[in-house]
Design a protein around this motif. Structure first.
Motif, PDB file in Angstrom:
ATOM      1  N   ALA A  59       0.822  -1.210   0.000  1.00  0.00           N
ATOM      2  CA  ALA A  59       0.000   0.000   0.000  1.00  0.00           C
ATOM      3  C   ALA A  59       0.853   1.256   0.000  1.00  0.00           C
ATOM      4  N   THR A  60       2.011   1.188   0.680  1.00  0.00           N
ATOM      5  CA  THR A  60       2.901   2.348   0.733  1.00  0.00           C
ATOM      6  C   THR A  60       3.457   2.690  -0.646  1.00  0.00           C
ATOM      7  N   TYR A  61       3.582   1.689  -1.517  1.00  0.00           N
ATOM      8  CA  TYR A  61       4.068   1.952  -2.869  1.00  0.00           C
ATOM      9  C   TYR A  61       3.173   2.958  -3.589  1.00  0.00           C
ATOM     10  N   LEU A  62       1.858   2.879  -3.349  1.00  0.00           N
ATOM     11  CA  LEU A  62       0.942   3.822  -3.978  1.00  0.00           C
ATOM     12  C   LEU A  62       1.242   5.250  -3.543  1.00  0.00           C
ATOM     13  N   THR A  63       1.496   5.436  -2.254  1.00  0.00           N
ATOM     14  CA  THR A  63       1.827   6.764  -1.745  1.00  0.00           C
ATOM     15  C   THR A  63       3.111   7.282  -2.375  1.00  0.00           C
ATOM     16  N   VAL A  64       4.135   6.427  -2.430  1.00  0.00           N
ATOM     17  CA  VAL A  64       5.411   6.822  -3.036  1.00  0.00           C
ATOM     18  C   VAL A  64       5.220   7.158  -4.507  1.00  0.00           C
ATOM     19  N   ALA A  65       4.425   6.364  -5.218  1.00  0.00           N
ATOM     20  CA  ALA A  65       4.196   6.610  -6.647  1.00  0.00           C
ATOM     21  C   ALA A  65       3.482   7.938  -6.868  1.00  0.00           C
ATOM     22  N   VAL A  66       2.499   8.269  -6.029  1.00  0.00           N
ATOM     23  CA  VAL A  66       1.778   9.541  -6.164  1.00  0.00           C
ATOM     24  C   VAL A  66       2.719  10.717  -5.930  1.00  0.00           C
ATOM     25  N   ILE A  67       3.603  10.608  -4.929  1.00  0.00           N
ATOM     26  CA  ILE A  67       4.558  11.682  -4.649  1.00  0.00           C
ATOM     27  C   ILE A  67       5.543  11.858  -5.794  1.00  0.00           C
ATOM     28  N   VAL A  68       6.067  10.735  -6.294  1.00  0.00           N
ATOM     29  CA  VAL A  68       7.035  10.798  -7.395  1.00  0.00           C
ATOM     30  C   VAL A  68       6.397  11.390  -8.650  1.00  0.00           C
ATOM     31  N   LYS A  69       5.160  11.000  -8.945  1.00  0.00           N
ATOM     32  CA  LYS A  69       4.465  11.535 -10.120  1.00  0.00           C
ATOM     33  C   LYS A  69       4.253  13.043 -10.002  1.00  0.00           C
ATOM     34  N   TYR A  70       3.976  13.508  -8.795  1.00  0.00           N
ATOM     35  CA  TYR A  70       3.807  14.952  -8.596  1.00  0.00           C
ATOM     36  C   TYR A  70       5.126  15.690  -8.833  1.00  0.00           C
ATOM     37  N   CYS A  71       6.220  15.131  -8.330  1.00  0.00           N
ATOM     38  CA  CYS A  71       7.528  15.783  -8.485  1.00  0.00           C
ATOM     39  C   CYS A  71       8.026  15.739  -9.923  1.00  0.00           C
ATOM     40  N   MET A  72       7.592  14.745 -10.701  1.00  0.00           N
ATOM     41  CA  MET A  72       8.088  14.582 -12.070  1.00  0.00           C
ATOM     42  C   MET A  72       7.215  15.255 -13.117  1.00  0.00           C
ATOM     43  N   GLN A  73       6.054  15.762 -12.742  1.00  0.00           N
ATOM     44  CA  GLN A  73       5.173  16.363 -13.747  1.00  0.00           C
ATOM     45  C   GLN A  73       5.774  17.659 -14.285  1.00  0.00           C
ATOM     46  N   GLU A  74       5.591  17.851 -15.567  1.00  0.00           N
ATOM     47  CA  GLU A  74       6.157  19.018 -16.235  1.00  0.00           C
ATOM     48  C   GLU A  74       5.275  20.247 -16.054  1.00  0.00           C
ATOM     49  N   ASP A  75       3.976  20.069 -16.210  1.00  0.00           N
ATOM     50  CA  ASP A  75       3.043  21.185 -16.061  1.00  0.00           C
ATOM     51  C   ASP A  75       2.452  21.156 -14.658  1.00  0.00           C
ATOM     52  N   ILE A  76       2.870  22.106 -13.847  1.00  0.00           N
ATOM     53  CA  ILE A  76       2.384  22.172 -12.477  1.00  0.00           C
ATOM     54  C   ILE A  76       0.955  22.698 -12.468  1.00  0.00           C
ATOM     55  N   VAL A  77       0.086  21.956 -11.801  1.00  0.00           N
ATOM     56  CA  VAL A  77      -1.301  22.377 -11.683  1.00  0.00           C
ATOM     57  C   VAL A  77      -1.419  23.388 -10.540  1.00  0.00           C
ATOM     58  N   VAL A  78      -1.953  24.562 -10.867  1.00  0.00           N
ATOM     59  CA  VAL A  78      -2.150  25.584  -9.852  1.00  0.00           C
ATOM     60  C   VAL A  78      -3.449  25.283  -9.121  1.00  0.00           C
ATOM     61  N   VAL A  79      -3.311  24.947  -7.850  1.00  0.00           N
ATOM     62  CA  VAL A  79      -4.469  24.593  -7.045  1.00  0.00           C
ATOM     63  C   VAL A  79      -4.822  25.776  -6.163  1.00  0.00           C
ATOM     64  N   SER A  80      -6.023  26.270  -6.346  1.00  0.00           N
ATOM     65  CA  SER A  80      -6.505  27.383  -5.524  1.00  0.00           C
ATOM     66  C   SER A  80      -7.316  26.829  -4.367  1.00  0.00           C
ATOM     67  N   GLN A  81      -6.953  27.254  -3.171  1.00  0.00           N
ATOM     68  CA  GLN A  81      -7.675  26.798  -1.993  1.00  0.00           C
ATOM     69  C   GLN A  81      -9.082  27.387  -1.987  1.00  0.00           C
ATOM     70  N   THR A  82     -10.070  26.540  -1.752  1.00  0.00           N
ATOM     71  CA  THR A  82     -11.459  26.972  -1.755  1.00  0.00           C
ATOM     72  C   THR A  82     -11.905  27.253  -0.327  1.00  0.00           C
ATOM     73  N   TYR A  83     -12.262  28.501  -0.067  1.00  0.00           N
ATOM     74  CA  TYR A  83     -12.717  28.870   1.263  1.00  0.00           C
ATOM     75  C   TYR A  83     -14.191  29.236   1.197  1.00  0.00           C
ATOM     76  N   ASN A  84     -15.016  28.382   1.714  1.00  0.00           N
ATOM     77  CA  ASN A  84     -16.442  28.655   1.776  1.00  0.00           C
ATOM     78  C   ASN A  84     -16.778  29.267   3.134  1.00  0.00           C
ATOM     79  N   SER A  85     -17.869  29.901   3.189  1.00  0.00           N
ATOM     80  CA  SER A  85     -18.281  30.538   4.436  1.00  0.00           C
ATOM     81  C   SER A  85     -19.650  30.021   4.842  1.00  0.00           C
ATOM     82  N   GLY A  86     -19.905  30.084   6.142  1.00  0.00           N
ATOM     83  CA  GLY A  86     -21.224  29.725   6.630  1.00  0.00           C
ATOM     84  C   GLY A  86     -21.508  28.246   6.554  1.00  0.00           C
ATOM     85  N   ILE A  87     -22.762  27.939   6.182  1.00  0.00           N
ATOM     86  CA  ILE A  87     -23.237  26.550   6.183  1.00  0.00           C
ATOM     87  C   ILE A  87     -22.484  25.702   5.173  1.00  0.00           C
ATOM     88  N   SER A  88     -22.169  26.253   3.999  1.00  0.00           N
ATOM     89  CA  SER A  88     -21.491  25.467   2.963  1.00  0.00           C
ATOM     90  C   SER A  88     -20.108  25.019   3.413  1.00  0.00           C
TER      91      SER A  88
END
Length: 423
Positions: A187-216
């Motif tokens: 199972a740990t291999y999956l975690t390592v593979a996900v980390i390695v794939k993130y470090c090796m990707q050429e086009d970095i995905v810009v992730v914007s943090q979503t901040y909702n307010s109130g009930i949502s």
């Protein structure tokens, strides 16, 4: 005659304390606990991080949930030590009375049974996708010609009776420490593979943090609690693990609980964070589906993840079978003396029936989300508190019950709404 039958049942149904029976050390207990928790939920954590609105909120929910989870493990170990009972339902019966104990047996068996179904559904799903990925990688075509031997149901049937059945027959949970080590590394291999794939990707995905307010905002946060709780769920195995340990000091049990949950938190969080950062809002509920089908590293990850799920199934089966087996031995003991050969034959028979029934249900319930929803609805967590414990722990127990009741109602509502939406 009746007294002799009762003694024979108690000797055969409960783990032996003889020194020739393999006992669990700290290392083995940590890995069995870790493997019991590290299961199908690993694939869903990147999606849960996205649904929660970002890394910060999801990690905060993990940390708060972990406080309740670890306190539950410690309470169950302490209750087992005080009551001198070696199974979950026996502890509940001793602490809460016969009526609650019988209710716990029903809930315990049903919960474990549905978890086994969920695990087989996951394995079947991974076999199907693994076959598709391998065919696409070698042939370049996405259309697979159907043959009876390529059907994932046939492969799952062979897997159940060639691999899972032999691993499920042993009586003691301590034997599972060897497969737990291999399953955890897989199972740990999956975690390592996900980390390695993130470090090796050429086009970095810009992730914007979503901040909702109130009930949502609160709705988004609570919506991921069932996924996180399912990921860390290992309370059913806790008492069986504790009762099989060589050193049963509560301080050692607290250490085992904290260390195993810490490593679970580390693996789940790293997978969730880097999977979410890699794909952002486009992350799939199954993180492996977000990667190309011909990615060799992810094909290996899918294969190893399926193997890790296979190593959990025997642990869950052993826990559920022990309840039914104990009831069977009690019933048989009313009419005849329970012999060692009868105990062995009945244990094998229950194992085969359990695997067969869960396998048949798996073939007719292919939607993993529905199965997991049912598992979460019928999860029962009992935290007995002895009378000599201070009012502070009593208050903490009340808070835990209130939060558990809320999550129970919230999970049930979500599951019912999803089912109605599909009608």
């Amino acid at each position: 005659m009746e007294e002799l039958a009762r003694e024979s049942i108690s000797l055969l149904a409960k783990p032996s304390l003889d020194t020739d029976i393999p006992r669990l050390g700290t290392f083995g207990a940590i890995f069995i606990m870790l493997k019991s928790a590290l299961g199908a939920g690993l694939l869903n954590f990147p999606w849960a991080f996205e649904k929660a609105g970002g890394v910060g909120t999801a990690v905060w929910v993990e940390m708060v949930s972990l406080v309740f989870l670890i306190s539950g493990l410690v309470a169950l170990g302490y209750a087992s030590s005080v009551s001198r009972q070696s199974t979950y339902h026996d502890v509940v019966r001793h602490v809460c009375g016969p009526a609650v104990g019988q209710l716990c047996e029903v809930c315990f068996i049903f919960n474990l049974f549905m978890i086994c179904v969920a695990f087989l559904v996951v394995v079947q799903d991974q076999l199907e996708k693994l076959c598709d990925s391998i065919y696409e990688a070698f042939s370049g075509s996405t259309e697979i010609q159907y043959h009876w031997y390529t059907d994932q149901r046939f492969t799952l049937f062979i897997l159940c009776f060639v691999v899972i059945l032999p691993l499920s027959i042993p009586k003691e949970i301590s034997i599972q420490k060897y497969t737990s080590v291999m399953g955890t590394l897989a199972a740990t291999y999956l975690t390592v593979a996900v980390i390695v794939k993130y470090c090796m990707q050429e086009d970095i995905v810009v992730v914007s943090q979503t901040y909702n307010s109130g009930i949502s905002s609160w709705a988004s946060m609570f919506s991921v609690i069932p996924t996180i709780c399912f990921g860390f769920q290992c309370h059913e195995a806790s008492i069986a693990i504790y009762s099989s340990m060589e050193n049963k000091k509560i301080s050692r049990w607290v250490f085992i609980s904290v260390v195993s949950m810490f490593f679970c938190l580390l693996i789940y969080s790293l997978t969730g964070i880097f999977g979410y950062l890699t794909f952002g809002k486009n992350v799939a509920a199954d993180i492996l589906m977000s990667y190309p089908g011909d990615d060799v590293a992810m094909i290996i990850a899918r294969l190893l993840f399926g193997f890790s799920i296979v190593t959990i199934y025997p642990i869950i089966l052993l826990l559920g079978r022990s309840v039914i087996h104990n009831l069977l031995l009690r019933f048989w003991g009313r009419f005849s003396i329970v012999t060692q050969s009868f105990e062995s034959r009945s244990r094998v028979m229950l194992t085969v029936v359990w695997i067969m029934v869960t396998l048949l249900i798996t073939m007719f319930v292919p939607d993993m989300s529905k199965v997991i929803s049912l598992c979460l609805i019928f999860t029962m967590q009992t935290e007995p508190v002895p009378s000599r414990i201070s009012m502070l722990l009593t208050g903490w127990g009340v808070v835990t019950i209130i939060c558990g009741t809320f999550v129970f109602g919230q999970s049930t509502t979500i599951a019912i709404m999803e089912m109605f939406d599909e009608l």
